[in-house]
Design a protein around this motif. Structure first.
Motif, mmCIF file in Angstrom:
data_model
loop_
_atom_site.group_PDB
_atom_site.id
_atom_site.type_symbol
_atom_site.label_atom_id
_atom_site.label_comp_id
_atom_site.label_asym_id
_atom_site.label_seq_id
_atom_site.Cartn_x
_atom_site.Cartn_y
_atom_site.Cartn_z
ATOM 1 N N SER A 131 -3.246 -38.248 13.482
ATOM 2 C CA SER A 131 -3.226 -36.786 13.533
ATOM 3 C C SER A 131 -1.912 -36.266 14.107
ATOM 4 O O SER A 131 -1.617 -35.081 14.011
ATOM 5 C CB SER A 131 -4.407 -36.257 14.353
ATOM 6 N N GLN A 132 -1.105 -37.155 14.691
ATOM 7 C CA GLN A 132 0.218 -36.744 15.169
ATOM 8 C C GLN A 132 1.296 -37.041 14.134
ATOM 9 O O GLN A 132 2.490 -36.887 14.384
ATOM 10 C CB GLN A 132 0.549 -37.477 16.480
ATOM 11 N N GLY A 133 0.855 -37.482 12.973
ATOM 12 C CA GLY A 133 1.804 -37.826 11.918
ATOM 13 C C GLY A 133 2.154 -36.640 11.049
ATOM 14 O O GLY A 133 1.750 -35.504 11.293
ATOM 15 N N PHE A 134 2.892 -36.925 9.992
ATOM 16 C CA PHE A 134 3.412 -35.906 9.105
ATOM 17 C C PHE A 134 2.445 -35.732 7.931
ATOM 18 O O PHE A 134 2.068 -36.711 7.277
ATOM 19 C CB PHE A 134 4.783 -36.381 8.617
ATOM 20 N N VAL A 135 2.045 -34.474 7.677
ATOM 21 C CA VAL A 135 1.099 -34.194 6.593
ATOM 22 C C VAL A 135 1.843 -33.570 5.416
ATOM 23 O O VAL A 135 2.580 -32.602 5.584
ATOM 24 C CB VAL A 135 -0.010 -33.224 7.075
ATOM 25 N N GLU A 136 1.636 -34.146 4.246
ATOM 26 C CA GLU A 136 2.262 -33.581 3.041
ATOM 27 C C GLU A 136 1.496 -34.037 1.806
ATOM 28 O O GLU A 136 1.094 -35.200 1.701
ATOM 29 C CB GLU A 136 3.723 -34.037 2.930
ATOM 30 N N ASP A 137 1.298 -33.109 0.882
ATOM 31 C CA ASP A 137 0.662 -33.421 -0.409
ATOM 32 C C ASP A 137 -0.667 -34.161 -0.249
ATOM 33 O O ASP A 137 -0.950 -35.117 -0.976
ATOM 34 C CB ASP A 137 1.610 -34.266 -1.273
ATOM 35 N N GLY A 138 -1.466 -33.736 0.710
ATOM 36 C CA GLY A 138 -2.784 -34.336 0.869
ATOM 37 C C GLY A 138 -2.759 -35.706 1.515
ATOM 38 O O GLY A 138 -3.766 -36.416 1.502
ATOM 39 N N GLN A 139 -1.619 -36.069 2.073
ATOM 40 C CA GLN A 139 -1.494 -37.381 2.715
ATOM 41 C C GLN A 139 -1.005 -37.207 4.148
ATOM 42 O O GLN A 139 -0.323 -36.236 4.455
ATOM 43 C CB GLN A 139 -0.474 -38.257 1.964
ATOM 44 N N VAL A 140 -1.368 -38.169 4.983
ATOM 45 C CA VAL A 140 -0.820 -38.189 6.332
ATOM 46 C C VAL A 140 -0.054 -39.499 6.514
ATOM 47 O O VAL A 140 -0.480 -40.554 6.049
ATOM 48 C CB VAL A 140 -1.918 -38.014 7.409
ATOM 49 N N GLU A 141 1.089 -39.361 7.164
ATOM 50 C CA GLU A 141 1.960 -40.520 7.383
ATOM 51 C C GLU A 141 1.902 -40.913 8.852
ATOM 52 O O GLU A 141 2.085 -40.064 9.731
ATOM 53 C CB GLU A 141 3.393 -40.139 7.000
ATOM 54 N N CYS A 142 1.657 -42.176 9.104
ATOM 55 C CA CYS A 142 1.604 -42.662 10.481
ATOM 56 C C CYS A 142 2.946 -42.414 11.177
ATOM 57 O O CYS A 142 3.998 -42.731 10.615
ATOM 58 C CB CYS A 142 1.281 -44.161 10.498
ATOM 59 N N PRO A 143 2.904 -41.854 12.396
ATOM 60 C CA PRO A 143 4.158 -41.556 13.092
ATOM 61 C C PRO A 143 4.910 -42.806 13.546
ATOM 62 O O PRO A 143 6.080 -42.722 13.892
ATOM 63 C CB PRO A 143 3.717 -40.713 14.290
ATOM 64 N N LEU A 144 4.258 -43.959 13.519
ATOM 65 C CA LEU A 144 4.915 -45.146 14.079
ATOM 66 C C LEU A 144 5.655 -45.968 13.022
ATOM 67 O O LEU A 144 6.853 -46.212 13.149
ATOM 68 C CB LEU A 144 3.870 -45.998 14.799
ATOM 69 N N HIS A 145 4.946 -46.387 11.975
ATOM 70 C CA HIS A 145 5.615 -47.236 10.965
ATOM 71 C C HIS A 145 5.438 -46.711 9.545
ATOM 72 O O HIS A 145 5.630 -47.443 8.580
ATOM 73 C CB HIS A 145 5.082 -48.671 11.024
ATOM 74 N N GLU A 146 4.976 -45.474 9.431
ATOM 75 C CA GLU A 146 4.988 -44.743 8.153
ATOM 76 C C GLU A 146 4.000 -45.236 7.092
ATOM 77 O O GLU A 146 4.206 -44.998 5.903
ATOM 78 C CB GLU A 146 6.415 -44.702 7.583
ATOM 79 N N ALA A 147 2.944 -45.915 7.488
ATOM 80 C CA ALA A 147 1.857 -46.131 6.531
ATOM 81 C C ALA A 147 1.325 -44.752 6.136
ATOM 82 O O ALA A 147 1.371 -43.809 6.924
ATOM 83 C CB ALA A 147 0.736 -46.947 7.174
ATOM 84 N N THR A 148 0.837 -44.616 4.912
ATOM 85 C CA THR A 148 0.284 -43.319 4.506
ATOM 86 C C THR A 148 -1.149 -43.480 4.017
ATOM 87 O O THR A 148 -1.540 -44.539 3.499
ATOM 88 C CB THR A 148 1.122 -42.639 3.404
ATOM 89 N N PHE A 149 -1.915 -42.396 4.182
ATOM 90 C CA PHE A 149 -3.333 -42.378 3.829
ATOM 91 C C PHE A 149 -3.666 -41.074 3.122
ATOM 92 O O PHE A 149 -3.113 -40.015 3.453
ATOM 93 C CB PHE A 149 -4.192 -42.474 5.099
#
Ligand code: FES
Length: 105
Positions: free
Chosen positions: A51-69
């Motif tokens: 939830s502290q990651g970057f949200v874009e296009d319906g995805q969230v990116e992990c703030p640490l190593h950039e996995a996306t979901f």
């Protein structure tokens, strides 16, 4: 069925998910196009709150190593995470966001 209020709808914005803690579970609450979603918040790869990651296009990116979901489904879209996120049922009652953590969708 056990529903618990975690926050109000105005506490969740598309760019700023809400980080909730229910018992020992940390859960990220997201809104996309007016629909609310609740996902396991701790990244499966290591310890970071998605939830502290970057949200874009319906995805969230992990703030640490950039996995996306995928926020709607919890599906893992990019390594280094190697599994999907648990998704929790959400309901809205009078602007209160309620989660049911006894059921994982
Ligand atoms: S902790 Fe999320 S990708 Fe590593």
């Amino acid at each position: 069925m056990s529903w618990t209020t975690v926050c109000k709808t105005d506490q969740v914005q598309e760019d700023f998910p809400f980080s909730a803690k229910l018992g020992d579970k940390e859960i990220g609450v997201y809104v996309l196009d007016g629909e609310y979603y609740a996902l396991e918040d701790v990244c499966p790869h290591a310890y970071a709150l998605l939830s502290q990651g970057f949200v874009e296009d319906g995805q969230v990116e992990c703030p640490l190593h950039e996995a996306t979901f995928d926020i709607r489904t919890g599906k893992c879209l990019r390594e280094p995470a190697d599994r999907d996120l648990h998704v929790y049922p959400v309901r809205i009652i009078d602007n209160a966001i309620q989660l049911n953590v006894t059921e994982e969708a």
